[in-house]
Design an enzyme around this catalytic site. Structure first.
Site, short mmCIF file in Angstrom:
data_model
loop_
_atom_site.label_atom_id
_atom_site.label_comp_id
_atom_site.label_asym_id
_atom_site.label_seq_id
_atom_site.Cartn_x
_atom_site.Cartn_y
_atom_site.Cartn_z
N ARG A 290 0.86 -1.20 -0.09
CA ARG A 290 -0.06 0.01 0.13
C ARG A 290 0.69 1.09 0.41
O ARG A 290 1.67 1.24 0.57
CB ARG A 290 -0.73 0.03 0.87
N ASN B 242 -4.90 7.80 3.08
CA ASN B 242 -4.81 7.38 4.04
C ASN B 242 -3.04 7.09 4.80
O ASN B 242 -2.55 6.94 3.92
CB ASN B 242 -5.32 5.59 3.89
N GLU B 243 -3.49 7.98 5.91
CA GLU B 243 -2.26 8.13 6.54
C GLU B 243 -0.48 8.51 5.91
O GLU B 243 0.47 7.78 5.20
CB GLU B 243 -1.53 6.51 6.67
N GLU C 35 -8.52 5.79 14.20
CA GLU C 35 -7.98 4.42 15.04
C GLU C 35 -7.30 4.56 15.84
O GLU C 35 -6.07 5.12 16.48
CB GLU C 35 -6.93 4.29 13.27
N TRP D 86 2.57 -5.45 13.16
CA TRP D 86 3.85 -5.49 12.87
C TRP D 86 4.91 -4.64 13.88
O TRP D 86 5.64 -4.18 12.99
CB TRP D 86 2.99 -3.83 11.68
N GLU E 28 -2.83 -7.81 8.02
CA GLU E 28 -3.54 -7.91 9.18
C GLU E 28 -3.90 -8.22 9.84
O GLU E 28 -4.89 -8.38 10.83
CB GLU E 28 -4.07 -6.35 8.86
N LYS E 29 -4.09 -9.72 9.36
CA LYS E 29 -5.06 -10.98 9.91
C LYS E 29 -4.86 -10.95 11.51
O LYS E 29 -5.55 -11.29 12.07
CB LYS E 29 -4.75 -12.01 9.12
N PHE E 30 -3.34 -10.88 11.93
CA PHE E 30 -3.12 -10.57 13.92
C PHE E 30 -3.43 -9.99 14.43
O PHE E 30 -3.45 -9.64 15.35
CB PHE E 30 -1.90 -11.01 13.65
#
Length: 673
Positions: free
Chosen positions: A114, A152-153, A312, A320, A360-362
């Site tokens: 991204r 975003n960011e 957020e 991460w 980002e599944k965790f």
């Protein structure tokens, strides 16, 4: 004037990023049912959806987003609608591979993450404007729309690109900024090492060179990269303002010094309609709630003291960092309400439903893999009820006791190569001084060095290597008019072009501090110095010492050993109605506490000895009343003195005298009168 609050939102914002495209559409009704159970009032949607909204060039599919926004509206949930320009589709890069950014050593990034964007690329700019226009045209009147969320960011993970397109853009930027190549040569000091340019066309970005390049050029390139990202934000914002008037436009900042170092948020804060921020705990063993408070104070300051929005944070662990521990029971609520205490008009998360696939599944979410029979879900539902009970605070402002000066341009300049010591870290000093103020239970505003400081009895300068003459004059007038100033070492050294100020260090701070510095004497790794006071008491310093010559300042503490033995270590200068303190070594927590204590006495800030460590007390004040937040980050019960009777909003109980705040708990009292 643009709107500055989410349209149609009468309560505090509570919710998170919602990415329904990751799930079958049959899941959406269940998601929305659970959102209502949790008290969700707003979700952020569409941020990474460009490939779905435009699966082929010029072929748009809005049907799924239509259905989603309709579903949200039917259930009373507002939408923070994203422009998906942080993640262009694969087809875009296939057509325009030159839009992928290039590193300083010439490596071009690939598609597959991204934020892989060259912000100077004209094809990207055109495509971003087109998809933004399509979204604004279609959804400007949608009843679910509360605000626009551009990109975003910005700055994460890529801020600067070094390709040929950026080189041409940089030359145009230099022409607008300086006018002539001679002015660039003067600003950059190109007479050094024979770097003089005869024409702007000879100038390239600061790519990899055999040894250290021109620091002024590198500093200007950081400014250029930041300006270029902001140009793209403003282009999208202006489209949205034109086609969807009355809907506020924002982009999510990352103001914490631990999270983003490439964005000048003072400049960005002036461009958004509503300041929003993303914050994640850095689990490095420090007191994470102090970093949280600092980030919230900095965000509020970027907003000019106005209410802002936490867009957020995490319900529990992230994914991460090297190690990603879960949050302790109650910590999610405590973290959320600490942001609210320091000015946020809500608490939102990344993300609603935890992803099953992708990077980002965790990363934790409001609805975790464990489902509704889980601690995180139960705490989310409880927090939703708590946030709802605080809706009367909307629009109130947090009161501050002191100010810390911070400038991103100075940080950029300080972190360039070939400084006297790599052990001096401006972020570390900012963290350390902020923690000293926090431990004295002082609420802090951050301020630009040239801002009006007259409202603050105490101003702290932890690290301002770069300082303009105007900033120096501002601080001198502040002290002359009765303010108390604290300045740490290696401040006031260079001007806005990274040129050392004419004359002895510390340049524009000489007069206000009443001293000069003949020479820096950084310490070797592991070395310490002793400093002693007139009563024989002793402190310790490390990393840095200086040969300080008082020129009106009095010596308060003196170096007791080392190369600077016998020279002043801490000084105090009375000037006009105020006083200015200077410390020329790196003090630890004990020394900083003493220094801040002395300065607070000068500023006539009464000590708050009745408050235990790690219990923060913050006030928000406005037309709807005065609200006292008491947040107990410690493991023991505490009591907080109240100066008026009131109602505790989370429990509904009356409060008077001393407010009981159990270990790990939060109490919010609306004071009478």
């Amino acid at each position: 004037m643009p709107e500055t609050t989410p349209k149609g939102l009468s309560r505090l914002a509570f919710g998170g990023d919602y990415n329904p495209e990751q799930w079958p559409e049959t899941v959406w009704p269940e998601d929305v049912r659970l959102m209502r159970e949790a008290g969700v009032t707003m979700v952020s949607v569409g941020i990474f959806s460009w490939a779905l909204l435009e699966p082929e060039p010029g072929n748009h599919d809005f049907g799924w987003l239509d259905r989603l926004l309709d579903l949200l509206h039917e259930n009373g949930i507002r939408a923070d609608l994203g422009t998906p320009t942080v993640a262009p589709p694969a087809w875009f890069y296939r057509e325009h591979p030159e839009a992928l950014p290039v590193t300083a050593d010439g490596t071009r990034y690939e598609f597959g993450s991204r934020g892989a964007i060259c912000h100077s690329n004209p094809h990207y700019r055109s495509a971003a404007a087109d998809i933004t226009t399509k979204l604004a045209t279609r959804y400007a009147e949608h009843p679910a729309l509360a605000m626009w969320h551009v990109h975003n960011e910005y700055g994460v993970p890529v801020s600067a690109c070094y390709c040929d397109s950026c080189a041409a853009h940089f030359r145009r930027w230099l022409g607008r900024t300086y006018g002539t190549v001679d002015a660039v040569n003067e600003a950059w000091g190109t007479a050094f090492w024979g770097q003089r340019y005869a024409d702007l066309d000879q100038i390239n970005p600061p790519r990899v060179t055999p040894t250290v390049g021109n620091p002024a050029q590198a500093l200007d390139y950081k400014r250029f990269a930041d300006d270029t990202m902001r140009e793209n934000f403003v282009a999208e914002r202006d489209i949205l303002h034109r086609l969807a008037p009355g809907i506020p436009v924002t982009t999510n900042f990352m103001t914490a010094l631990s999270q983003c170092d490439s964005v000048d948020y003072w400049a960005w804060g002036r461009e958004v309609d509503l300041v929003t921020n993303d914050h994640y705990l850095i689990t490095d063993g420090r007191r994470t709630h102090v970093n949280l408070a600092m980030a919230a104070d900095l965000t509020r300051s970027v907003a000019g003291g106005a209410p802002w929005l936490l867009l957020e944070h995490s319900t529990s662990g992230v994914n991460w960092q090297t190690r990603n521990p879960a949050k302790a029971p109650g910590q999610m609520a405590r973290n959320s309400l600490a942001h609210v205490a320091r000015g946020s008009d809500g608490a939102m998360f990344f993300q609603w439903r935890q992803s099953r696939r992708g990077a980002e599944k965790f990363h934790s979410a409001m609805l975790p893999h464990a489902g509704t029979d889980s601690r995180v879900w139960r705490e989310v539902v409880e927090l939703g009820a708590s946030v709802d009970s605080l809706s009367t605070i909307r629009g109130t402002r947090t009161q501050a006791d002191a100010a810390v000066l911070w400038d991103w341009h100075s940080w950029w300049a300080q972190n360039l190569q070939w400084r006297p010591s790599e052990d001096h870290d401006p972020r570390e000093r900012a963290d350390a001084f902020y923690e000293a103020l926090y431990d004295r239970h002082l609420t802090v505003d951050f301020a630009h060095p040239e801002a009006d400081l007259s409202a603050y009895p105490l101003v702290v300068v932890p690290a301002l290597y770069l300082m303009t003459e105007a900033a120096g004059q501002n601080l001198t007038e502040y002290v002359e008019n009765g303010g108390t100033l604290v300045v740490s070492y290696f401040s006031g050294i260079v001007d806005e072009h990274d040129a050392v100020h004419d004359g002895p260090y510390p340049g524009p701070l000489r007069d206000v501090l009443g001293l000069t510095v003949e020479e820096f004497s950084p310490l070797l790794a592991g070395d310490h110095v002793r400093i002693t006071g007139p009563d024989g008491s002793e402190l310790a310093g490390d990393v840095w010492t200086e040969f300080v010559v008082p020129r009106g300042a009095e010596t308060v503490w003196t170096y007791a050993d080392g190369l600077t033995e016998g020279h002043p270590a801490v000084t105090r200068h009375r000037l006009g109605e105020g006083s200015a303190w200077y410390v020329s070594t790196r003090l630890g927590a004990h020394g900083l506490d003493a220094l801040v204590g002395w300065a607070a006495d000068d500023a006539r800030i009464a000590p708050r000895a009745d408050l235990p460590r790690d219990v923060e007390v913050v006030r928000r004040v406005g037309e709807s009343g005065t609200f006292l937040f008491a947040i107990n980050h410690s493991g023991v019960d505490a009591k907080v003195a109240l100066d008026a009777h009131g109602t505790e909003l989370l429990t509904g109980e009356r409060a008077a005298g001393r407010l009981a705040v159990p270990a790990g708990a939060v109490r919010v009292v609306r004071l009478d009168g």
